[in-house]
Motif scaffolding. Sequence first.
Motif, PDB file in Angstrom:
ATOM      1  N   VAL A   1       0.865  -1.184   0.000  1.00  0.00           N
ATOM      2  CA  VAL A   1       0.000   0.000   0.000  1.00  0.00           C
ATOM      3  C   VAL A   1       0.905   1.238   0.000  1.00  0.00           C
ATOM      4  O   VAL A   1       1.836   1.340   0.763  1.00  0.00           O
ATOM      5  CB  VAL A   1      -0.910  -0.016   1.246  1.00  0.00           C
ATOM      6  CG1 VAL A   1      -1.783   1.210   1.269  1.00  0.00           C
ATOM      7  CG2 VAL A   1      -1.727  -1.263   1.272  1.00  0.00           C
ATOM      8  N   GLY A   2       0.672   2.173  -0.813  1.00  0.00           N
ATOM      9  CA  GLY A   2       1.483   3.376  -0.922  1.00  0.00           C
ATOM     10  C   GLY A   2       2.601   3.214  -1.931  1.00  0.00           C
ATOM     11  O   GLY A   2       3.294   4.155  -2.277  1.00  0.00           O
ATOM     12  N   GLY A   3       2.818   2.059  -2.409  1.00  0.00           N
ATOM     13  CA  GLY A   3       3.810   1.824  -3.455  1.00  0.00           C
ATOM     14  C   GLY A   3       5.193   1.514  -2.889  1.00  0.00           C
ATOM     15  O   GLY A   3       5.451   1.527  -1.688  1.00  0.00           O
ATOM     16  N   PHE A   4       6.063   1.184  -3.788  1.00  0.00           N
ATOM     17  CA  PHE A   4       7.457   0.888  -3.417  1.00  0.00           C
ATOM     18  C   PHE A   4       8.224   2.191  -3.169  1.00  0.00           C
ATOM     19  O   PHE A   4       7.846   3.242  -3.663  1.00  0.00           O
ATOM     20  CB  PHE A   4       8.136   0.073  -4.518  1.00  0.00           C
ATOM     21  CG  PHE A   4       7.598  -1.313  -4.663  1.00  0.00           C
ATOM     22  CD1 PHE A   4       7.922  -2.284  -3.733  1.00  0.00           C
ATOM     23  CD2 PHE A   4       6.775  -1.653  -5.741  1.00  0.00           C
ATOM     24  CE1 PHE A   4       7.419  -3.573  -3.893  1.00  0.00           C
ATOM     25  CE2 PHE A   4       6.282  -2.930  -5.887  1.00  0.00           C
ATOM     26  CZ  PHE A   4       6.604  -3.891  -4.951  1.00  0.00           C
ATOM     27  N   ASP A   5       9.302   2.040  -2.430  1.00  0.00           N
ATOM     28  CA  ASP A   5      10.187   3.210  -2.236  1.00  0.00           C
ATOM     29  C   ASP A   5      10.799   3.586  -3.577  1.00  0.00           C
ATOM     30  O   ASP A   5      10.954   2.750  -4.467  1.00  0.00           O
ATOM     31  CB  ASP A   5      11.316   2.901  -1.254  1.00  0.00           C
ATOM     32  CG  ASP A   5      10.830   2.794   0.181  1.00  0.00           C
ATOM     33  OD1 ASP A   5       9.761   3.354   0.470  1.00  0.00           O
ATOM     34  OD2 ASP A   5      11.547   2.172   0.996  1.00  0.00           O
ATOM     35  N   ALA A   6      11.195   4.872  -3.656  1.00  0.00           N
ATOM     36  CA  ALA A   6      11.797   5.346  -4.903  1.00  0.00           C
ATOM     37  C   ALA A   6      13.180   4.704  -5.066  1.00  0.00           C
ATOM     38  O   ALA A   6      13.910   4.494  -4.104  1.00  0.00           O
ATOM     39  CB  ALA A   6      11.931   6.857  -4.888  1.00  0.00           C
ATOM     40  N   VAL A   7      13.543   4.416  -6.280  1.00  0.00           N
ATOM     41  CA  VAL A   7      14.839   3.826  -6.578  1.00  0.00           C
ATOM     42  C   VAL A   7      15.860   4.966  -6.631  1.00  0.00           C
ATOM     43  O   VAL A   7      15.692   5.948  -7.341  1.00  0.00           O
ATOM     44  CB  VAL A   7      14.796   3.067  -7.911  1.00  0.00           C
ATOM     45  CG1 VAL A   7      16.169   2.531  -8.272  1.00  0.00           C
ATOM     46  CG2 VAL A   7      13.770   1.983  -7.851  1.00  0.00           C
ATOM     47  N   LYS A   8      16.938   4.806  -5.861  1.00  0.00           N
ATOM     48  CA  LYS A   8      17.955   5.854  -5.815  1.00  0.00           C
ATOM     49  C   LYS A   8      18.956   5.570  -6.930  1.00  0.00           C
ATOM     50  O   LYS A   8      19.728   4.622  -6.852  1.00  0.00           O
ATOM     51  CB  LYS A   8      18.654   5.851  -4.453  1.00  0.00           C
ATOM     52  CG  LYS A   8      17.707   6.180  -3.323  1.00  0.00           C
ATOM     53  CD  LYS A   8      18.429   6.171  -1.995  1.00  0.00           C
ATOM     54  CE  LYS A   8      17.437   6.430  -0.887  1.00  0.00           C
ATOM     55  NZ  LYS A   8      18.034   6.337   0.428  1.00  0.00           N
TER      56      LYS A   8
END
Length: 116
Positions: free
Chosen positions: A4-11
């Motif tokens: 929920v809320g999506g995956f973390d951003a890829v750095k």
Amino acid sequence: MPPVGGFDAVKYKRNLPFRGPGGLVILGGVTAVCAYGFYQLGRGNLEKRELVRERTWSRIHLVPLLLAEGDRDTYRREQAALEREKEIMKDVKGWEPGKSVYHSARYRGVDSIVVL
């Protein structure tokens, strides 16, 4: 399924630390340090030149004094040597202290005596 809320951003951006001052700042610093060093070198050369001049003039003024002192010492030594010679040769007839021993009839052959 995704959270929920999506995956973390890829750095994916590069994370480079601060690398120090720029080239112009370094060039300016080196120039300032060199300028200060040359300034100090010039001041040191002036001081050294003044010390050499002072040493030269002190020697010029001391030379007559040192020569006179050496002359007095030489005279004193010559007088002491004459006194020693008088004491040692007091029993020899016709001996004159300080006179050369090689200009006498004793060291000349009979043939070399010239009578004028």
